[in-house]
Motif scaffolding. Structure first.
Motif, PDB file in Angstrom:
ATOM      1  N   THR A  44     -30.012  17.789 -35.921  1.00  0.00           N
ATOM      2  CA  THR A  44     -28.665  17.363 -35.737  1.00  0.00           C
ATOM      3  C   THR A  44     -27.710  17.917 -36.898  1.00  0.00           C
ATOM      4  N   THR A  45     -26.448  17.766 -36.801  1.00  0.00           N
ATOM      5  CA  THR A  45     -25.567  17.900 -37.678  1.00  0.00           C
ATOM      6  C   THR A  45     -25.045  17.120 -38.756  1.00  0.00           C
ATOM      7  N   GLY A  46     -26.115  16.157 -38.538  1.00  0.00           N
ATOM      8  CA  GLY A  46     -25.894  15.115 -39.740  1.00  0.00           C
ATOM      9  C   GLY A  46     -26.635  13.703 -39.219  1.00  0.00           C
ATOM     10  N   THR A  54     -19.735  10.088 -32.204  1.00  0.00           N
ATOM     11  CA  THR A  54     -19.399  11.378 -31.230  1.00  0.00           C
ATOM     12  C   THR A  54     -19.373  12.473 -32.255  1.00  0.00           C
ATOM     13  N   GLY A  55     -19.275  12.312 -33.760  1.00  0.00           N
ATOM     14  CA  GLY A  55     -19.072  13.846 -34.368  1.00  0.00           C
ATOM     15  C   GLY A  55     -20.433  14.344 -34.548  1.00  0.00           C
ATOM     16  N   THR A  56     -21.315  13.787 -34.198  1.00  0.00           N
ATOM     17  CA  THR A  56     -22.764  14.301 -34.674  1.00  0.00           C
ATOM     18  C   THR A  56     -23.344  14.828 -33.364  1.00  0.00           C
ATOM     19  N   LEU A  57     -24.003  16.234 -33.384  1.00  0.00           N
ATOM     20  CA  LEU A  57     -24.421  16.484 -32.151  1.00  0.00           C
ATOM     21  C   LEU A  57     -26.089  17.236 -32.387  1.00  0.00           C
ATOM     22  N   ALA A  58     -26.885  17.264 -31.504  1.00  0.00           N
ATOM     23  CA  ALA A  58     -28.316  17.772 -31.563  1.00  0.00           C
ATOM     24  C   ALA A  58     -28.116  19.176 -31.295  1.00  0.00           C
ATOM     25  N   PHE A  59     -28.098  20.038 -32.451  1.00  0.00           N
ATOM     26  CA  PHE A  59     -27.873  21.473 -32.028  1.00  0.00           C
ATOM     27  C   PHE A  59     -29.225  22.174 -31.499  1.00  0.00           C
ATOM     28  N   MET A  60     -30.421  21.556 -31.817  1.00  0.00           N
ATOM     29  CA  MET A  60     -31.876  21.777 -31.591  1.00  0.00           C
ATOM     30  C   MET A  60     -32.606  20.787 -30.984  1.00  0.00           C
ATOM     31  N   VAL A  61     -33.230  20.914 -29.928  1.00  0.00           N
ATOM     32  CA  VAL A  61     -34.126  19.670 -29.301  1.00  0.00           C
ATOM     33  C   VAL A  61     -35.484  20.379 -29.235  1.00  0.00           C
ATOM     34  N   ARG A  63     -26.433  28.193 -29.717  1.00  0.00           N
ATOM     35  CA  ARG A  63     -26.029  29.195 -30.585  1.00  0.00           C
ATOM     36  C   ARG A  63     -24.310  28.858 -30.873  1.00  0.00           C
ATOM     37  N   ASP A  64     -23.985  28.144 -30.176  1.00  0.00           N
ATOM     38  CA  ASP A  64     -22.567  27.732 -30.348  1.00  0.00           C
ATOM     39  C   ASP A  64     -22.242  26.356 -29.762  1.00  0.00           C
ATOM     40  N   TYR A  65     -21.105  25.838 -30.153  1.00  0.00           N
ATOM     41  CA  TYR A  65     -21.183  24.370 -29.631  1.00  0.00           C
ATOM     42  C   TYR A  65     -20.957  24.311 -28.114  1.00  0.00           C
ATOM     43  N   SER A  66     -20.339  25.358 -27.701  1.00  0.00           N
ATOM     44  CA  SER A  66     -19.856  25.690 -26.110  1.00  0.00           C
ATOM     45  C   SER A  66     -21.457  25.482 -25.305  1.00  0.00           C
ATOM     46  N   GLU A  67     -22.392  25.595 -25.966  1.00  0.00           N
ATOM     47  CA  GLU A  67     -23.812  25.732 -25.258  1.00  0.00           C
ATOM     48  C   GLU A  67     -24.284  24.401 -25.091  1.00  0.00           C
ATOM     49  N   GLU A  68     -23.847  23.294 -25.593  1.00  0.00           N
ATOM     50  CA  GLU A  68     -24.262  22.205 -25.460  1.00  0.00           C
ATOM     51  C   GLU A  68     -24.646  21.748 -24.025  1.00  0.00           C
ATOM     52  N   LEU A 109     -28.949  11.577 -28.185  1.00  0.00           N
ATOM     53  CA  LEU A 109     -28.954  12.340 -27.109  1.00  0.00           C
ATOM     54  C   LEU A 109     -28.291  11.891 -25.908  1.00  0.00           C
ATOM     55  N   GLU A 110     -28.287  10.245 -25.830  1.00  0.00           N
ATOM     56  CA  GLU A 110     -27.702   9.759 -24.674  1.00  0.00           C
ATOM     57  C   GLU A 110     -26.208   9.731 -24.923  1.00  0.00           C
ATOM     58  N   THR A 111     -25.663   9.578 -26.273  1.00  0.00           N
ATOM     59  CA  THR A 111     -24.230   9.896 -26.442  1.00  0.00           C
ATOM     60  C   THR A 111     -24.016  11.268 -26.120  1.00  0.00           C
ATOM     61  N   ARG A 112     -24.701  12.122 -26.416  1.00  0.00           N
ATOM     62  CA  ARG A 112     -24.291  13.532 -26.044  1.00  0.00           C
ATOM     63  C   ARG A 112     -23.960  13.829 -24.461  1.00  0.00           C
ATOM     64  N   MET A 113     -25.161  13.269 -23.769  1.00  0.00           N
ATOM     65  CA  MET A 113     -25.167  13.262 -22.243  1.00  0.00           C
ATOM     66  C   MET A 113     -23.932  12.624 -21.632  1.00  0.00           C
TER      67      MET A 113
END
Length: 510
Positions: free
Chosen positions: A202-204, A209-216, A234-239, A269-273
């Motif tokens: 993740t980014t931290g 809401t500020g942290t995202l899982a860029f790799m799962v 590869r970019d935030y838009s790919e989430e 992950l639930e938050t990101r969903m």
DNA sequence: AGGGAACTGACGTTGGAGCT
DNA sequence: AGCTCCAACGTCAGTTCCCT
């Protein structure tokens, strides 16, 4: 006069180590005079006032790197530290960017514009073309209805050994009562063939809401072998695409296996969903979180119960080119900013190793729980923890041998606690004589810690043997050992003695 | 750094068992 | 019936630990 520069709390720590110049998005630069190194005072100086500072006699500055950060982070680039005039440094930077410099005075007055020019989009795109993730990491671009994302994949054959068991041996583990180790009844018959191992990068750590899982990272058994798939944005838009593919994979599995996922990966992950307006049952899925059984079994055996610690100390594995996890957000921000994937592959390696360690750890937990003697725990403390675990689960037959082995293998520090548990186990299983002899052993123990064996012996002589005089002797000895600070315990002992004296008199008068 | 479950230790309550 | 002992359980506040 040399200066050290940086921003924020973290920045200060880094500065003291390597003195980079770090710049935040708002382009405030914080200066610290080297002469104040013992008691540093940091002050924020907006970039439009830098020239004023320079005019006040501050002439020289340490610069390692100037960069625009979305958030503050530590530069992972290595530079030779040098001292030079700020104006000279900016002149050099301007020649790198091949942008004509109108005048030095202008440059120092408009740092933001200079930095924007240094990081022109075309430069980023050029790097993205030169070092794309697809060329450096084994994987491919995959599509979902919401767009594309990158998926790396690695296959591990059945005879692959990570730790003491091969993947095939772990694959063939029959179901085992993970519910006793996790408190989740749904894990009563967990089957690793139907389990999905999950670990995010993740980014931290902040959550929200500020942290995202860029790799799962996802691991699962396929055929006899094991596959690790890593969904990478590869970019935030790919989430959205990434989460959509993740959801599809989740739907195919019955169980999740994580390490601290219950409180970290899964809520995140639930938050990101939710933010991506996706329905997800991820929190409801039965999750065998390996952190809790690991703590129950190995707490006290090693310096901590972190995954990497268990991996090296318990499983005896070492990673070759790993990175500290705190570098991960920074490496990802760099990747996002430059498109250069030459460093991010180390995060793929880190994540892959975390998943393999979880598999090996799950195997080890099964081994020690299923047959502790065959698993040959390495330390007395491991036997001791297992004994307590079995005892808590009502499995007395397994608990007592664990305590007995623990007593033979543990150090003097732990032996006292082990003897307490073992004697208690003897007492509760109706083996009063064995308990009695152990209390006597404790009384002779050179590293005696408290009055426990005397109190227990007093109870034994009072209630079982009805030898009140002997019981009073033990109470008296307990009173000499107990700390006078423990008023309540002293009070209880005095009450016991009073009662014993009464019983003794009653006995004698018959 | 943020979140939150698990743990720890102190203290109180409850209920079963055994004795008088 | 009433008393005592003991273990188990409950509560509370403070602390520890783990993830990137």
């Amino acid at each position: 006069m040399p200066l050290l520069c940086g921003t924020g709390k973290r920045g200060r720590r880094e500065i003291e180590r390597s003195s980079p110049l770090l710049v935040k998005r708002n382009f405030k630069i914080i200066f610290k005079r080297k002469s104040e190194a013992r008691n540093p005072k940091f002050e924020t100086i907006p970039n439009d006032q830098i020239s004023n500072v320079l005019n006040k006699g501050v002439k020289r500055i340490w610069i390692l790197k100037i960069r625009i950060c979305f958030e503050f982070r530590y530069s992972d680039f290595e530079f030779e530290p040098f001292t030079m005039d700020l104006k000279e440094r900016l002149r050099q930077l301007s020649s790198i960017s091949k942008v004509p410099v109108a005048s030095i005075e202008e440059e120092t007055g408009d740092l933001k514009e200079r930095l924007d020019r240094l990081l022109r989009p075309e430069k980023v795109f050029r790097k993205r073309e030169l070092y794309p993730i697809e060329k450096l990491v084994n994987g491919k671009i995959v599509s979902a209805s919401e767009g594309e994302t990158f998926r790396a994949e690695e296959y591990f054959p059945p005879d692959f050994r990570y730790g003491e068991m091969t993947l095939s041996e772990i694959h063939n583990i029959p179901t085992y009562p993970a519910h006793l180790l996790s408190g989740d009844e749904r894990l009563k018959e967990i089957d690793f063939k139907k389990a999905l191992f999950l670990d995010t990068e993740t980014t931290g750590l902040s959550g929200g809401t500020g942290t995202l899982a860029f790799m799962v990272g996802l691991g699962f058994f396929q055929g006899d072998g094991f596959v690790v798939q890593q969904l990478f944005m590869r970019d935030y838009s790919e989430e959205k695409a990434s989460l959509s593919i993740l959801q599809d994979i989740l739907n195919s599995y019955q169980f999740l296996v994580t390490f601290n996922g219950r409180h970290y990966d899964i809520p995140l992950l639930e938050t990101r969903m939710i933010l991506s307006r996706k329905r997800s049952q991820i929190r409801e899925m039965p999750n065998f979180d390996l952190l809790f059984p690991s703590r129950k079994i190995w707490k006290g055996a090693y310096e901590n119960c972190r995954l990497v610690t268990l991996e090296s100390r318990l499983l005896g594995m070492e990673r070759e080119e790993d990175i500290p996890s705190e570098w991960i957000p920074s490496l990802y921000f760099d990747y996002i900013q430059t498109g250069d994937a030459r460093k991010i592959h180390r995060v793929f390696y880190h994540n892959r190793m975390d998943i393999l360690t979880m598999v090996a750890l799950a195997g080890r937990i099964h081994l020690v729980y299923h047959d502790p003697q065959a698993a040959r725990p390495r330390k007395g403390v491991e036997h001791f923890s297992l004994g307590r675990l079995f005892w808590d689960h009502g499995d007395r037959e397994k608990a007592i041998p664990c305590f007995e082995i623990a007593l033979k293998r543990c150090d003097d520090e732990l032996a006292w606690e082990v003897m307490k548990w073992l004697s208690m186990a003897f007492k509760k299983t109706g083996q009063g004589e064995k308990a009695h002899s152990l209390w006597h052993e404790m009384m002779e123990w050179p590293y005696r810690k408290d009055a426990y064996p005397y109190i227990e012996a007093a109870k034994y002589y009072e209630h079982r043997l009805k030898e009140f005089e002997k019981a009073i002797e033990y109470v008296d000895q307990a009173l000499t050992l107990i700390s006078f600070h423990r008023e309540r315990d002293v009070e209880l002992l005095l009450e016991r003695k009073k009662r014993l004296l009464k019983k003794k008199v009653g006995n004698e008068s018959r």
